[in-house]
Design an enzyme around this catalytic site. Structure first.
Site, PDB file in Angstrom:
ATOM      1  CG  HIS A  64      -1.740  -1.166   1.411  1.00 27.54           C
ATOM      2  ND1 HIS A  64      -2.038  -1.686   2.641  1.00 27.54           N
ATOM      3  CD2 HIS A  64      -2.338  -1.976   0.509  1.00 27.54           C
ATOM      4  CE1 HIS A  64      -2.809  -2.757   2.500  1.00 27.54           C
ATOM      5  NE2 HIS A  64      -2.986  -2.966   1.213  1.00 27.54           N
ATOM      6  CE  LYS A  73       1.569   3.721   5.726  1.00 23.96           C
ATOM      7  NZ  LYS A  73       1.409   2.379   5.169  1.00 23.96           N
ATOM      8  CE1 TYR A 133       0.166  -0.418   9.119  1.00 24.89           C
ATOM      9  CE2 TYR A 133      -1.455  -0.899  10.807  1.00 24.89           C
ATOM     10  CZ  TYR A 133      -0.755  -1.276   9.683  1.00 24.89           C
ATOM     11  OH  TYR A 133      -0.973  -2.499   9.121  1.00 24.89           O
ATOM     12  CG  ASP A 169      -3.967  -5.894   0.034  1.00 28.75           C
ATOM     13  OD1 ASP A 169      -4.224  -4.719  -0.305  1.00 28.75           O
ATOM     14  OD2 ASP A 169      -3.599  -6.209   1.180  1.00 28.75           O
TER      15      ASP A 169
END
Length: 188
Positions: A64, A73, A133, A169
């Site tokens: 991603h 992140k 995250y 995905d």
């Protein structure tokens, strides 16, 4: 907490230094002052959202990314272990197109600082893996980018049999399609 540069431009490994005693351990998982000292004033304050995922052994989440300005992140594995993979998608970066895998687990508490402009994914290596995250922008699905976890041009090596991949995905595009899309992130 130690902060080290990796071979991927601007990607950092943050390693906490836990205190152990008869009760167990205590560790700092984030320190705004240290983060700002390394990345510049206000870097810590840029984070606006914390999220967590839980995955079973063999699950792959990724690959991603975000278009536009991208998304920075701070990622860590709070429980279990994951094989964490990054791919630099910044055309003007000296490490453009390169990938690197990292082991993140609940034993050494390492974190990855992933600047804007990377594809990110991981595979759960333990029966349960919780990944946390911290991101610097609210999620905007319109800016989502994705490349198939098994794209032949990226040739990412997953250490275990892949057991579950989301429909999203599985339907992700190819590395070549991303390169041709005009949606790659440029470094600020």
């Amino acid at each position: 907490m130690r902060i080290e540069q990796t071979e991927l431009t601007d990607v950092l490994i943050l390693t906490p230094e836990p205190f152990h005693d008869e009760r167990g351990l205590f560790t700092r998982t984030f320190d705004a002052d240290l983060f700002d000292a390394h990345l510049g004033p206000g870097a810590a304050a840029a984070f606006v959202q914390d999220s967590q995922s839980r995955s079973a052994r063999g699950v792959v989440r990724g690959m991603h990314g975000r278009g536009g300005r991208g998304e920075a992140k701070l990622v860590r594995c709070a429980h279990g272990a994951v094989h964490d993979v990054l791919v630099d998608i910044r055309p003007d970066s000296p490490t453009f197109g390169r990938s690197r895998a990292f082991l993140l687990d609940d034993a050494d508490f390492r974190h990855l600082y992933i600047p804007a402009g990377f594809l990110h994914g991981f595979q759960a290596l333990t029966d349960t893996a919780d990944v946390c995250y911290r991101i610097d922008r609210p999620h905007d699905p319109a800016e989502d980018l994705g490349v198939a976890y098994d794209d032949p041009d990226l040739a990412l090596a997953w250490p275990q049999e892949v057991t579950v991949v989301s429909a999203r995905d599985r339907a992700a595009g190819s590395w070549r399609a991303l390169l041709d899309s005009g949606h790659l992130t440029h470094r600020p």
